[in-house]
Design a protein around this motif. Structure first.
Motif, PDB file in Angstrom:
ATOM      1  N   VAL A   1       0.841  -1.198   0.000  1.00 14.64           N
ATOM      2  CA  VAL A   1       0.000   0.000   0.000  1.00 14.64           C
ATOM      3  C   VAL A   1       0.876   1.248   0.000  1.00 14.64           C
ATOM      4  O   VAL A   1       0.604   2.205  -0.741  1.00 14.64           O
ATOM      5  CB  VAL A   1      -0.971  -0.010   1.200  1.00 14.64           C
ATOM      6  CG1 VAL A   1      -1.666   1.328   1.356  1.00 14.64           C
ATOM      7  CG2 VAL A   1      -1.993  -1.134   1.033  1.00 14.64           C
ATOM      8  N   ARG A   2       1.970   1.271   0.791  1.00 15.30           N
ATOM      9  CA  ARG A   2       2.876   2.421   0.780  1.00 15.30           C
ATOM     10  C   ARG A   2       3.487   2.623  -0.600  1.00 15.30           C
ATOM     11  O   ARG A   2       3.597   3.754  -1.080  1.00 15.30           O
ATOM     12  CB  ARG A   2       3.971   2.248   1.836  1.00 15.30           C
ATOM     13  CG  ARG A   2       3.491   2.503   3.253  1.00 15.30           C
ATOM     14  CD  ARG A   2       4.649   2.601   4.226  1.00 15.30           C
ATOM     15  NE  ARG A   2       5.490   1.422   4.256  1.00 15.30           N
ATOM     16  CZ  ARG A   2       5.294   0.378   5.054  1.00 15.30           C
ATOM     17  NH1 ARG A   2       4.288   0.366   5.901  1.00 15.30           N
ATOM     18  NH2 ARG A   2       6.102  -0.652   5.016  1.00 15.30           N
ATOM     19  N   GLU A   3       3.860   1.530  -1.266  1.00 13.80           N
ATOM     20  CA  GLU A   3       4.443   1.636  -2.603  1.00 13.80           C
ATOM     21  C   GLU A   3       3.425   2.154  -3.610  1.00 13.80           C
ATOM     22  O   GLU A   3       3.737   2.997  -4.449  1.00 13.80           O
ATOM     23  CB  GLU A   3       5.012   0.290  -3.052  1.00 13.80           C
ATOM     24  CG  GLU A   3       5.570   0.286  -4.463  1.00 13.80           C
ATOM     25  CD  GLU A   3       6.789   1.168  -4.669  1.00 13.80           C
ATOM     26  OE1 GLU A   3       7.207   1.309  -5.838  1.00 13.80           O
ATOM     27  OE2 GLU A   3       7.345   1.727  -3.698  1.00 13.80           O
ATOM     28  N   LEU A   4       2.203   1.675  -3.520  1.00 12.41           N
ATOM     29  CA  LEU A   4       1.153   2.163  -4.423  1.00 12.41           C
ATOM     30  C   LEU A   4       0.882   3.645  -4.183  1.00 12.41           C
ATOM     31  O   LEU A   4       0.730   4.414  -5.147  1.00 12.41           O
ATOM     32  CB  LEU A   4      -0.120   1.338  -4.249  1.00 12.41           C
ATOM     33  CG  LEU A   4      -0.030  -0.089  -4.803  1.00 12.41           C
ATOM     34  CD1 LEU A   4      -1.177  -0.939  -4.264  1.00 12.41           C
ATOM     35  CD2 LEU A   4      -0.020  -0.080  -6.321  1.00 12.41           C
ATOM     36  N   LEU A   5       0.848   4.081  -2.928  1.00 13.73           N
ATOM     37  CA  LEU A   5       0.686   5.498  -2.617  1.00 13.73           C
ATOM     38  C   LEU A   5       1.858   6.307  -3.151  1.00 13.73           C
ATOM     39  O   LEU A   5       1.672   7.384  -3.738  1.00 13.73           O
ATOM     40  CB  LEU A   5       0.565   5.702  -1.105  1.00 13.73           C
ATOM     41  CG  LEU A   5      -0.758   5.330  -0.480  1.00 13.73           C
ATOM     42  CD1 LEU A   5      -0.632   5.323   1.041  1.00 13.73           C
ATOM     43  CD2 LEU A   5      -1.850   6.282  -0.918  1.00 13.73           C
ATOM     44  N   ARG A   6       3.071   5.799  -2.952  1.00 13.52           N
ATOM     45  CA  ARG A   6       4.268   6.495  -3.424  1.00 13.52           C
ATOM     46  C   ARG A   6       4.217   6.662  -4.936  1.00 13.52           C
ATOM     47  O   ARG A   6       4.470   7.751  -5.469  1.00 13.52           O
ATOM     48  CB  ARG A   6       5.529   5.730  -3.019  1.00 13.52           C
ATOM     49  CG  ARG A   6       6.823   6.479  -3.329  1.00 13.52           C
ATOM     50  CD  ARG A   6       8.043   5.642  -2.977  1.00 13.52           C
ATOM     51  NE  ARG A   6       8.163   4.495  -3.863  1.00 13.52           N
ATOM     52  CZ  ARG A   6       8.624   4.551  -5.111  1.00 13.52           C
ATOM     53  NH1 ARG A   6       8.996   5.704  -5.636  1.00 13.52           N
ATOM     54  NH2 ARG A   6       8.710   3.472  -5.856  1.00 13.52           N
ATOM     55  N   ARG A   7       3.848   5.591  -5.645  1.00  9.62           N
ATOM     56  CA  ARG A   7       3.768   5.655  -7.107  1.00  9.62           C
ATOM     57  C   ARG A   7       2.678   6.614  -7.562  1.00  9.62           C
ATOM     58  O   ARG A   7       2.858   7.349  -8.536  1.00  9.62           O
ATOM     59  CB  ARG A   7       3.523   4.266  -7.684  1.00  9.62           C
ATOM     60  CG  ARG A   7       4.721   3.358  -7.566  1.00  9.62           C
ATOM     61  CD  ARG A   7       4.435   2.009  -8.166  1.00  9.62           C
ATOM     62  NE  ARG A   7       5.558   1.113  -7.993  1.00  9.62           N
ATOM     63  CZ  ARG A   7       5.718  -0.002  -8.702  1.00  9.62           C
ATOM     64  NH1 ARG A   7       4.832  -0.343  -9.622  1.00  9.62           N
ATOM     65  NH2 ARG A   7       6.764  -0.771  -8.477  1.00  9.62           N
TER      66      ARG A   7
ATOM     67  N   GLY B   1       3.415  14.062  -9.741  1.00 13.26           N
ATOM     68  CA  GLY B   1       4.489  15.034  -9.668  1.00 13.26           C
ATOM     69  C   GLY B   1       4.900  15.449  -8.268  1.00 13.26           C
ATOM     70  O   GLY B   1       5.588  16.445  -8.105  1.00 13.26           O
ATOM     71  N   TYR B   2       4.506  14.690  -7.262  1.00 12.20           N
ATOM     72  CA  TYR B   2       4.839  15.064  -5.894  1.00 12.20           C
ATOM     73  C   TYR B   2       6.191  14.558  -5.421  1.00 12.20           C
ATOM     74  O   TYR B   2       6.712  15.032  -4.436  1.00 12.20           O
ATOM     75  CB  TYR B   2       3.761  14.576  -4.919  1.00 12.20           C
ATOM     76  CG  TYR B   2       2.501  15.376  -5.048  1.00 12.20           C
ATOM     77  CD1 TYR B   2       2.397  16.618  -4.444  1.00 12.20           C
ATOM     78  CD2 TYR B   2       1.433  14.900  -5.793  1.00 12.20           C
ATOM     79  CE1 TYR B   2       1.241  17.371  -4.576  1.00 12.20           C
ATOM     80  CE2 TYR B   2       0.278  15.644  -5.928  1.00 12.20           C
ATOM     81  CZ  TYR B   2       0.193  16.879  -5.309  1.00 12.20           C
ATOM     82  OH  TYR B   2      -0.942  17.626  -5.443  1.00 12.20           O
ATOM     83  N   MET B   3       6.776  13.574  -6.110  1.00 13.35           N
ATOM     84  CA  MET B   3       8.055  13.024  -5.690  1.00 13.35           C
ATOM     85  C   MET B   3       8.638  12.131  -6.776  1.00 13.35           C
ATOM     86  O   MET B   3       7.911  11.653  -7.624  1.00 13.35           O
ATOM     87  CB  MET B   3       7.870  12.226  -4.404  1.00 13.35           C
ATOM     88  CG  MET B   3       6.872  11.106  -4.588  1.00 13.35           C
ATOM     89  SD  MET B   3       6.176  10.433  -3.074  1.00 13.35           S
ATOM     90  CE  MET B   3       7.589  10.094  -2.133  1.00 13.35           C
ATOM     91  N   PRO B   4       9.936  11.892  -6.766  1.00 15.17           N
ATOM     92  CA  PRO B   4      10.530  10.977  -7.742  1.00 15.17           C
ATOM     93  C   PRO B   4      10.141   9.534  -7.448  1.00 15.17           C
ATOM     94  O   PRO B   4       9.965   9.173  -6.282  1.00 15.17           O
ATOM     95  CB  PRO B   4      12.043  11.188  -7.563  1.00 15.17           C
ATOM     96  CG  PRO B   4      12.190  11.696  -6.176  1.00 15.17           C
ATOM     97  CD  PRO B   4      10.940  12.481  -5.879  1.00 15.17           C
TER      98      PRO B   4
ATOM     99  N   GLY C   1       8.454   3.675   1.484  1.00 13.85           N
ATOM    100  CA  GLY C   1       7.745   4.723   2.210  1.00 13.85           C
ATOM    101  C   GLY C   1       6.979   5.592   1.238  1.00 13.85           C
ATOM    102  O   GLY C   1       7.273   5.637   0.050  1.00 13.85           O
ATOM    103  N   VAL C   2       5.998   6.267   1.746  1.00 12.38           N
ATOM    104  CA  VAL C   2       5.197   7.145   0.905  1.00 12.38           C
ATOM    105  C   VAL C   2       5.950   8.426   0.598  1.00 12.38           C
ATOM    106  O   VAL C   2       5.902   8.952  -0.501  1.00 12.38           O
ATOM    107  CB  VAL C   2       3.854   7.465   1.592  1.00 12.38           C
ATOM    108  CG1 VAL C   2       3.044   8.441   0.762  1.00 12.38           C
ATOM    109  CG2 VAL C   2       3.074   6.182   1.816  1.00 12.38           C
ATOM    110  N   ILE C   3       6.688   8.954   1.582  1.00 11.46           N
ATOM    111  CA  ILE C   3       7.426  10.199   1.413  1.00 11.46           C
ATOM    112  C   ILE C   3       8.896   9.941   1.729  1.00 11.46           C
ATOM    113  O   ILE C   3       9.230   9.405   2.775  1.00 11.46           O
ATOM    114  CB  ILE C   3       6.885  11.288   2.342  1.00 11.46           C
ATOM    115  CG1 ILE C   3       5.421  11.584   2.009  1.00 11.46           C
ATOM    116  CG2 ILE C   3       7.710  12.553   2.256  1.00 11.46           C
ATOM    117  CD1 ILE C   3       4.749  12.532   2.957  1.00 11.46           C
ATOM    118  N   ASP C   4       9.774  10.324   0.787  1.00  6.67           N
ATOM    119  CA  ASP C   4      11.212  10.199   1.026  1.00  6.67           C
ATOM    120  C   ASP C   4      11.630  11.237   2.049  1.00  6.67           C
ATOM    121  O   ASP C   4      11.126  12.350   2.057  1.00  6.67           O
ATOM    122  CB  ASP C   4      12.005  10.425  -0.269  1.00  6.67           C
ATOM    123  CG  ASP C   4      11.776   9.315  -1.271  1.00  6.67           C
ATOM    124  OD1 ASP C   4      11.523   8.181  -0.844  1.00  6.67           O
ATOM    125  OD2 ASP C   4      11.845   9.600  -2.475  1.00  6.67           O
TER     126      ASP C   4
END
Length: 77
Positions: A38-44, A50-53, A63-66
């Motif tokens: 779920v964290r990976e899906l949120l991160r992707r 455009g919120y993060m690489p 993690g959701v946020i680096d």
């Protein structure tokens, strides 16, 4: 007592098809847990907007946020 790295809890409700989609993603990508998937899906999803690489492949990177070394959240606006 040990301090948790992820002290915030997010609880969601899924129907059977949604849970199966998460489980399929988890097993196809050899994720260690549902939470990691779920964290990976949120991160992707955030990266796609455009919120993060979008990079990283270790379990600890799911993690959701680096986090930058200075402790600030790292996201692109």
């Amino acid at each position: 007592m040990t301090k948790l790295e992820r002290a915030e809890r997010l609880q969601i409700m899924l129907d059977g098809d949604e849970l199966q989609a998460v489980e399929n993603f988890r097993f196809e990508n050899r994720m260690p847990s549902r939470a990691a998937a779920v964290r990976e899906l949120l991160r992707r999803g955030l990266a796609a907007e455009g919120y993060m690489p979008a990079d990283g492949s270790k379990s600890q990177d799911y993690g959701v946020i680096d986090r930058r070394t200075d402790g600030q959240d790292d996201h692109t606006e």
